[in-house]
Enzyme design. Structure first.
Site: not given
Ligand code: CA2
Length: 140
Positions: A10-11, A18, A23, A74, A77, A80, A87, A98, A100, A102, A107, A111
């Protein structure tokens, strides 16, 4: 040629919009381009999947059964929180790395724990896009 499935959670489709300090400033299309170029250079066949939905990621992992030699994931979120993704990976028993962008271990506390790490052969963190190439190298 080995077939690798790359799953992004997700995201990650919002990359570049952002939080560039965490990132990076490149967007999701640039990540796909980077993954495809890296795979071609390493002589791997690659398929990419992204979803914001936990169940869709579980479905994708199940459908990979018998079709892929490796998974690069990856889970974002869901890293975690998701026992369901852990599973699913265990159920298909496909070697998994895996990734990431970051360095999650440096962090927020929430996380720092990863369910997927309980199954993955390796976790690569904090290398940005390069982490995906390192994960692909693991299978090359
Ligand atoms: O560091 C990573 O790759 C994460 O998997 C990225 C996730 C975060 O929830 C994990 O803890 C670490 C977040 C994915 C993207 O989030 C964004 C946030 C703001 C703007 C664009 C993407």
């Amino acid at each position: 040629m080995k077939k690798i499935l790359v799953i992004n959670g997700p995201n990650l489709n919002m990359l570049g919009l952002r939080e560039p300090a965490i990132y990076g400033s490149r967007n999701y299309n640039a990540l796909l381009e980077f993954i495809r170029t890296s795979a071609a250079q390493l002589g791997l066949e690659v398929e990419c999947f992204q979803s914001n939905h936990e169940g869709a990621i579980v479905d994708c992992i199940q459908q990979a059964y018998g079709k892929f030699d490796g998974i690069v994931i990856n889970p974002a979120a869901y890293t975690h929180t998701s026992i369901a993704i852990l599973d699913a990976l265990k159920s298909v028993a496909i070697p998994t790395v895996e990734v990431h962008l970051s360095r999650i271990e440096e962090r927020e506390e929430f996380r720092q724990f990863s369910y997927v790490s309980l199954y993955a052969e390796k976790a690569i963190t904090g290398l940005g896009f390069d982490g995906y190439r390192e994960a692909l190298k693991h299978f090359a």
